[in-house]
Motif scaffolding. Structure first.
Motif, PDB file in Angstrom:
ATOM      1  N   VAL A  80       0.832  -1.203   0.000  1.00 30.30           N
ATOM      2  CA  VAL A  80       0.000   0.000   0.000  1.00 30.30           C
ATOM      3  C   VAL A  80       0.868   1.255   0.000  1.00 30.30           C
ATOM      4  CG1 VAL A  80      -1.732   1.312   1.280  1.00 30.30           C
ATOM      5  CG2 VAL A  80      -1.834  -1.193   1.248  1.00 30.30           C
ATOM      6  N   LYS A  81       0.588   2.158  -0.944  1.00 30.62           N
ATOM      7  CA  LYS A  81       1.287   3.436  -1.011  1.00 30.62           C
ATOM      8  C   LYS A  81       0.376   4.605  -0.651  1.00 30.62           C
ATOM      9  CE  LYS A  81       5.023   3.486  -2.641  1.00 30.62           C
ATOM     10  NZ  LYS A  81       6.348   3.284  -2.002  1.00 30.62           N
ATOM     11  N   GLY A  82      -0.935   4.423  -0.781  1.00 27.15           N
ATOM     12  CA  GLY A  82      -1.875   5.494  -0.449  1.00 27.15           C
ATOM     13  C   GLY A  82      -3.298   5.020  -0.699  1.00 27.15           C
TER      14      GLY A  82
ATOM     15  N   THR B 109     -10.661  14.939 -10.319  1.00 26.77           N
ATOM     16  CA  THR B 109     -11.136  13.586 -10.073  1.00 26.77           C
ATOM     17  C   THR B 109     -11.943  13.566  -8.778  1.00 26.77           C
ATOM     18  OG1 THR B 109      -9.538  12.486  -8.607  1.00 26.77           O
ATOM     19  CG2 THR B 109      -8.804  12.929 -10.861  1.00 26.77           C
ATOM     20  N   CYS B 110     -12.702  12.499  -8.590  1.00 26.37           N
ATOM     21  CA  CYS B 110     -13.517  12.364  -7.373  1.00 26.37           C
ATOM     22  C   CYS B 110     -12.687  11.949  -6.168  1.00 26.37           C
ATOM     23  CB  CYS B 110     -14.633  11.355  -7.602  1.00 26.37           C
ATOM     24  SG  CYS B 110     -15.883  11.926  -8.791  1.00 26.37           S
ATOM     25  N   PHE B 111     -11.376  11.689  -6.380  1.00 30.89           N
ATOM     26  CA  PHE B 111     -10.507  11.254  -5.292  1.00 30.89           C
ATOM     27  C   PHE B 111      -9.529  12.342  -4.854  1.00 30.89           C
ATOM     28  CE2 PHE B 111     -11.731   7.579  -7.831  1.00 30.89           C
ATOM     29  CZ  PHE B 111     -12.235   6.729  -6.871  1.00 30.89           C
ATOM     30  N   ASP B 112      -9.446  13.430  -5.584  1.00 29.49           N
ATOM     31  CA  ASP B 112      -8.466  14.476  -5.299  1.00 29.49           C
ATOM     32  C   ASP B 112      -8.633  15.023  -3.889  1.00 29.49           C
ATOM     33  OD1 ASP B 112      -7.443  14.255  -7.818  1.00 29.49           O
ATOM     34  OD2 ASP B 112      -8.322  16.108  -8.592  1.00 29.49           O
ATOM     35  N   GLY B 113      -7.531  15.042  -3.136  1.00 24.96           N
ATOM     36  CA  GLY B 113      -7.546  15.649  -1.808  1.00 24.96           C
ATOM     37  C   GLY B 113      -8.341  14.881  -0.780  1.00 24.96           C
ATOM     38  N   ARG B 114      -8.626  13.609  -1.064  1.00 24.65           N
ATOM     39  CA  ARG B 114      -9.457  12.822  -0.143  1.00 24.65           C
ATOM     40  C   ARG B 114      -8.699  11.603   0.361  1.00 24.65           C
ATOM     41  NH1 ARG B 114     -13.053  14.731  -4.224  1.00 24.65           N
ATOM     42  NH2 ARG B 114     -14.572  16.217  -3.355  1.00 24.65           N
ATOM     43  N   ASP B 115      -7.395  11.783   0.623  1.00 25.54           N
ATOM     44  CA  ASP B 115      -6.577  10.689   1.142  1.00 25.54           C
ATOM     45  C   ASP B 115      -7.006  10.300   2.549  1.00 25.54           C
ATOM     46  OD1 ASP B 115      -4.906  10.481  -1.116  1.00 25.54           O
ATOM     47  OD2 ASP B 115      -3.710  12.177  -0.437  1.00 25.54           O
ATOM     48  N   LEU B 116      -6.993   9.009   2.813  1.00 26.23           N
ATOM     49  CA  LEU B 116      -7.258   8.506   4.160  1.00 26.23           C
ATOM     50  C   LEU B 116      -5.936   8.308   4.886  1.00 26.23           C
ATOM     51  CD1 LEU B 116      -9.998   5.812   3.403  1.00 26.23           C
ATOM     52  CD2 LEU B 116     -10.305   8.206   4.062  1.00 26.23           C
TER      53      LEU B 116
END
Lengths: 139, 139
Positions: A80-82, B109-116
């Protein structure tokens, strides 16, 4: 107070998940550097907790009804990287470093060589003709 | 024999789909040249038929219970460049040329800036710290 109970997924994360009727969200697995989309799997809260804490991707198998990790039998592990959750909480994008093939068939990704025919007014593209897929499919 | 009935999805394709309890498969939308994963949507047979024949991506909205196309209101349309079905038939990878933002929030994208946050023995990474996500998350 501490507890010996099985650890739970961070409530701040769990609150953002929009699970389907089986308690699952979709997990897109992408090679972090080449950006290849390798496969899609399914995660419940516990699979996501393990993925966020154990360094390897854990899925829930809808067909077998059990947790599984890519590579436990093949050696083709996913580091896992992110991990990112999408805007409406029903999909995860997991950036990994994939060892070897991601697909159980031995192909690098689960989508390799599995193009569907696109039919527009002007063209038909078929499996095995990648050049055709590069054409203008906008009709 | 010809028919005036609504056209159906090619049976050769339909036979390969492994639909969920609601008759849907997951559709990963990827920008064809940069390989950004833009979003994930859902398709039933008819949404896939339209996607394979109309040059633009059609989804089934699980929340609204209707077909929809990205861009019909925003103008941020998705032109279809290729579609592949994965090895077990429950996920599509749709290569598109995305006009403007893919996300209804306005992000690319729908994932931008939404890191867990990823928590291992040695590190905690959090939202808004992309550098941390580049570190060794393998524990």
């Amino acid at each position: 107070m501490t507890s010996d109970a099985t650890p739970a997924l961070d409530p701040a994360v769990a609150d953002r998940l929009k699970r389907d009727g089986n308690g699952l969200v979709a997990a897109i697995i992408q090679q972090h550097d080449t950006r290849e989309v390798l496969m899609l799997g399914w995660m419940d809260d516990e699979a996501l907790r393990r993925t966020l804490t154990e360094g390897r991707v854990t899925f829930w198998s809808r067909s077998r009804g059990e947790y599984w990790r890519k590579g436990d039998t093949s050696g083709n592990v996913q580091h896992v990287k992110g991990v990112a959750l999408d805007c409406d909480g029903d999909a995860l994008l997991v950036q990994v470093d994939q060892v070897g093939a991601a697909c159980h068939t031995g192909s690098r990704t689960c989508f390799d060589g599995r193009d569907l025919p696109i039919v527009t007014d002007q063209s038909v593209t078929t499996d095995g003709d990648p050049a055709a897929l590069e054409g203008d499919a906008r009709g």
